[in-house]
Design a protein around this motif. Structure first.
Motif, PDB file in Angstrom:
ATOM      1  N   LEU A  64      -8.055 -25.008 -40.667  1.00  0.00           N
ATOM      2  CA  LEU A  64      -6.778 -25.050 -41.392  1.00  0.00           C
ATOM      3  C   LEU A  64      -6.769 -24.039 -42.527  1.00  0.00           C
ATOM      4  O   LEU A  64      -5.759 -23.353 -42.773  1.00  0.00           O
ATOM      5  CB  LEU A  64      -6.525 -26.463 -41.913  1.00  0.00           C
ATOM      6  N   HIS A  65      -7.888 -23.932 -43.238  1.00  0.00           N
ATOM      7  CA  HIS A  65      -7.977 -22.965 -44.339  1.00  0.00           C
ATOM      8  C   HIS A  65      -7.789 -21.534 -43.823  1.00  0.00           C
ATOM      9  O   HIS A  65      -7.019 -20.747 -44.398  1.00  0.00           O
ATOM     10  CB  HIS A  65      -9.327 -23.103 -45.039  1.00  0.00           C
ATOM     11  N   GLU A  66      -8.466 -21.227 -42.726  1.00  0.00           N
ATOM     12  CA  GLU A  66      -8.404 -19.861 -42.205  1.00  0.00           C
ATOM     13  C   GLU A  66      -7.040 -19.519 -41.630  1.00  0.00           C
ATOM     14  O   GLU A  66      -6.692 -18.340 -41.528  1.00  0.00           O
ATOM     15  CB  GLU A  66      -9.499 -19.675 -41.150  1.00  0.00           C
ATOM     16  N   HIS A  67      -6.276 -20.528 -41.249  1.00  0.00           N
ATOM     17  CA  HIS A  67      -4.943 -20.286 -40.703  1.00  0.00           C
ATOM     18  C   HIS A  67      -3.845 -20.447 -41.757  1.00  0.00           C
ATOM     19  O   HIS A  67      -2.660 -20.469 -41.418  1.00  0.00           O
ATOM     20  CB  HIS A  67      -4.679 -21.220 -39.520  1.00  0.00           C
ATOM     21  N   GLY A  68      -4.242 -20.581 -43.018  1.00  0.00           N
ATOM     22  CA  GLY A  68      -3.258 -20.639 -44.090  1.00  0.00           C
ATOM     23  C   GLY A  68      -2.606 -22.000 -44.282  1.00  0.00           C
ATOM     24  O   GLY A  68      -1.482 -22.083 -44.805  1.00  0.00           O
ATOM     25  N   PHE A  69      -3.294 -23.045 -43.917  1.00  0.00           N
ATOM     26  CA  PHE A  69      -2.738 -24.398 -44.052  1.00  0.00           C
ATOM     27  C   PHE A  69      -3.515 -25.217 -45.082  1.00  0.00           C
ATOM     28  O   PHE A  69      -3.808 -26.387 -44.880  1.00  0.00           O
ATOM     29  CB  PHE A  69      -2.756 -25.116 -42.705  1.00  0.00           C
ATOM     30  N   ASP A  70      -3.820 -24.618 -46.214  1.00  0.00           N
ATOM     31  CA  ASP A  70      -4.543 -25.343 -47.261  1.00  0.00           C
ATOM     32  C   ASP A  70      -3.724 -26.495 -47.833  1.00  0.00           C
ATOM     33  O   ASP A  70      -4.273 -27.400 -48.477  1.00  0.00           O
ATOM     34  CB  ASP A  70      -4.928 -24.385 -48.399  1.00  0.00           C
ATOM     35  N   ASP A  71      -2.417 -26.463 -47.627  1.00  0.00           N
ATOM     36  CA  ASP A  71      -1.556 -27.534 -48.140  1.00  0.00           C
ATOM     37  C   ASP A  71      -1.596 -28.785 -47.263  1.00  0.00           C
ATOM     38  O   ASP A  71      -1.074 -29.835 -47.650  1.00  0.00           O
ATOM     39  CB  ASP A  71      -0.108 -27.048 -48.222  1.00  0.00           C
ATOM     40  N   VAL A  72      -2.215 -28.707 -46.089  1.00  0.00           N
ATOM     41  CA  VAL A  72      -2.281 -29.847 -45.178  1.00  0.00           C
ATOM     42  C   VAL A  72      -3.505 -30.687 -45.515  1.00  0.00           C
ATOM     43  O   VAL A  72      -4.632 -30.188 -45.558  1.00  0.00           O
ATOM     44  CB  VAL A  72      -2.348 -29.378 -43.707  1.00  0.00           C
ATOM     45  N   GLU A  73      -3.270 -31.968 -45.769  1.00  0.00           N
ATOM     46  CA  GLU A  73      -4.359 -32.876 -46.129  1.00  0.00           C
ATOM     47  C   GLU A  73      -5.013 -33.442 -44.874  1.00  0.00           C
ATOM     48  O   GLU A  73      -4.337 -33.897 -43.962  1.00  0.00           O
ATOM     49  CB  GLU A  73      -3.822 -34.026 -46.986  1.00  0.00           C
ATOM     50  N   VAL A  74      -6.337 -33.404 -44.832  1.00  0.00           N
ATOM     51  CA  VAL A  74      -7.105 -33.999 -43.735  1.00  0.00           C
ATOM     52  C   VAL A  74      -7.722 -35.298 -44.245  1.00  0.00           C
ATOM     53  O   VAL A  74      -8.518 -35.282 -45.188  1.00  0.00           O
ATOM     54  CB  VAL A  74      -8.207 -33.056 -43.233  1.00  0.00           C
ATOM     55  N   VAL A  75      -7.347 -36.404 -43.637  1.00  0.00           N
ATOM     56  CA  VAL A  75      -7.897 -37.708 -44.010  1.00  0.00           C
ATOM     57  C   VAL A  75      -8.828 -38.171 -42.903  1.00  0.00           C
ATOM     58  O   VAL A  75      -8.408 -38.398 -41.767  1.00  0.00           O
ATOM     59  CB  VAL A  75      -6.777 -38.754 -44.227  1.00  0.00           C
ATOM     60  N   GLU A  76     -10.095 -38.276 -43.218  1.00  0.00           N
ATOM     61  CA  GLU A  76     -11.099 -38.708 -42.244  1.00  0.00           C
ATOM     62  C   GLU A  76     -11.048 -40.230 -42.130  1.00  0.00           C
ATOM     63  O   GLU A  76     -11.323 -40.938 -43.095  1.00  0.00           O
ATOM     64  CB  GLU A  76     -12.481 -38.238 -42.695  1.00  0.00           C
ATOM     65  N   MET A  77     -10.723 -40.739 -40.949  1.00  0.00           N
ATOM     66  CA  MET A  77     -10.573 -42.180 -40.744  1.00  0.00           C
ATOM     67  C   MET A  77     -11.903 -42.835 -40.347  1.00  0.00           C
ATOM     68  O   MET A  77     -12.446 -43.628 -41.080  1.00  0.00           O
ATOM     69  CB  MET A  77      -9.503 -42.446 -39.683  1.00  0.00           C
ATOM     70  N   HIS A  78     -12.412 -42.490 -39.185  1.00  0.00           N
ATOM     71  CA  HIS A  78     -13.722 -42.988 -38.772  1.00  0.00           C
ATOM     72  C   HIS A  78     -14.239 -42.153 -37.612  1.00  0.00           C
ATOM     73  O   HIS A  78     -13.491 -41.372 -37.008  1.00  0.00           O
ATOM     74  CB  HIS A  78     -13.679 -44.477 -38.381  1.00  0.00           C
ATOM     75  N   GLY A  79     -15.510 -42.325 -37.318  1.00  0.00           N
ATOM     76  CA  GLY A  79     -16.097 -41.569 -36.225  1.00  0.00           C
ATOM     77  C   GLY A  79     -17.351 -42.231 -35.691  1.00  0.00           C
ATOM     78  O   GLY A  79     -17.989 -43.025 -36.384  1.00  0.00           O
TER      79      GLY A  79
END
Length: 452
Positions: free
Chosen positions: A343-358
């Motif tokens: 996301l950072h490399e594609h210019g989407f730093d404004d998009v929040e990534v919320v890690e749910m579970h894994g």
């Protein structure tokens, strides 16, 4: 073992076994909701294991309790994993009967949790009773691990397993989730995919705006669409940089196992009500994609107004839920970091990534002794059509046992069938499948005992 002796014992026990299963299914042990009656599930399992003569402990965790039990004698050890919690039954209006008031219609038992996983848990307990009546005490030790949080991602199972690694040590593990395939063949599965579950959140104005501003106001839904197109292209191929490169190549043994799997793609499409697979996959490539390749799936999108009629707005926020199914070589933490970097490399730093579970992927070799025992036990049941799957498309905390503890682990038994509607309204099992599974585990225990 004389097959007639086992069949006679099982016929005599059917009515009581069914009543016992119905009693278990009436307990609304919904892990996502908890509630006053939730803990009855753990208590019920404890009582049944104590009646077997097992040493039983209900272990508190940071969430719902784990039931742990041991019985039998001998140096060989078998671990049995299952869970007493179930999925929420909603939407209730789609059920043809009360999800917690089991009903038999035309030889099929309908209730929440009957296929996933209460039928599986109880069938093993009942099989031990039959084994004892035929052969006496178990010449090996069985360890039952029955948790109450599988349906919410097993958030506390890892700490329990790591704190009890020596107690859980075993030569093999029977995992939950065995089933018959679309052709009615018993399936023996040797692993599970991993999972990384995230939310991507985008925001625009501080509040919904009149859509007359649609040409000048930032629209978080369009932003989300643009993000998603960088993860999968218009051909349906995953374009998340580095994601596919993380995955290990399937082994030759895995490919050989898949080549032996009978597969009716047309029947599967018909059961889904679709006319083609994604990307027009066909033949053996469908199985390879399903079992051996990672996925990037959109589970749901929410934003703006979706009610009846029209409402002209520019939404203030939007989010998408995504799950990435992972294979050997991939790890949920690493995949989430890869996504953030993408996301950072594609210019989407404004998009929040919320890690749910894994959860991590897990794998037992298809030629492992416990896999051979599982297939041989089906042959003892008169079934020469058991199919070995190197893994399944779904996920679970299998890596805690198979990878971290190094215990060969299989899914076998066939309480469920292709039409069991697991996680859906009208979950069900065929009674004949259930009782066949009780007989199967009796024979599996006999096979395991003979290997000592």
């Amino acid at each position: 073992m004389a097959a007639d002796d086992l069949n006679r014992l099982l016929d005599d026990a059917r009515e009581g076994f069914l009543e016992e299963l119905v009693e278990f299914l009436r307990i609304p042990s919904i892990s996502a909701q908890g509630g006053e009656r939730f803990r009855e599930g753990a208590g019920w399992v404890r009582q049944k294991l104590e009646k077997l003569g097992a040493e039983v402990e209900v272990v508190e965790t940071g969430g719902h309790p784990v039931v742990y039990a041991e019985l039998g004698e001998g140096e060989r050890m078998l671990l049995s994993y299952g869970h007493y919690d179930v999925q929420p039954p909603e939407p209730l209006e789609l059920w043809e009967s009360d999800p917690f008031e089991p009903v038999v219609r035309d030889g099929v038992l309908y209730a929440r949790g009957v296929a996933d996983d209460k039928g599986d848990v109880l069938s093993r307990i009942q099989a031990i009773r039959l084994y004892r009546r035929l052969y006496g005490e178990l010449p090996f030790r069985v360890k039952f691990l029955v948790e109450g949080e599988e349906e919410i991602g097993s958030p506390n199972l890892g700490s329990f397993v790591r704190s009890n690694a020596q107690r859980l040590a075993a030569d093999a593990c029977l995992w939950e989730g065995g089933a018959k395939d679309e052709g009615g063949r018993p399936v023996v599965c040797c692993g599970t995919k991993g999972l990384a579950y995230v939310e991507l959140r985008t925001r625009g104005a501080s509040h919904d705006l009149h859509s007359m501003y649609g040409g000048i106001a930032p629209n978080p839904v369009w932003r989300l669409v643009q993000v998603l197109r960088t993860i999968k292209d218009e051909r349906g191929e995953i374009t998340l940089e580095g994601f596919l490169e993380m995955a290990d190549e399937p082994t030759e043994e895995d490919r050989e196992a898949i080549a032996k799997i009978p597969f009716d793609g047309g029947a599967l499409m018909e059961s889904w009500g679709v006319s083609a697979f994604d990307r027009n996959l066909s033949g053996r490539e469908v199985l390879e994609e399903y079992l051996l390749r990672p996925t990037a799936n959109i589970a749901g999108i929410q934003s703006g107004y979706t009610g009846p009629g029209s409402k002209t707005i520019v939404p203030a926020e939007a989010f998408v839920k995504m799950d990435f199914r992972l294979v050997s070589g991939q790890s949920p933490k690493a995949v989430v970091e890869l996504l953030r970097r993408h996301l950072h490399e594609h210019g989407f730093d404004d998009v929040e990534v919320v890690e749910m579970h894994g959860v991590e992927p897990a794998k037992t070799p298809v030629d492992s002794p416990v896999v051979k025992t599982s297939v041989a036990a089906w042959e003892d049941c008169g079934r020469d059509d058991a199919v070995v799957y190197p893994t399944i498309g779904g996920s679970g905390p299998t890596s805690l046992i198979a990878t971290e503890l190094g215990i060969p682990t299989v899914m076998t038994g066939n309480v469920a069938f292709a039409g069991s509607r697991i996680h859906s309204p009208n979950e069900c099992v065929r009674l004949e499948d259930y009782f066949e599974t009780v007989a199967y585990f009796t024979r599996f225990f006999r096979r395991f005992a003979d290997e000592r």
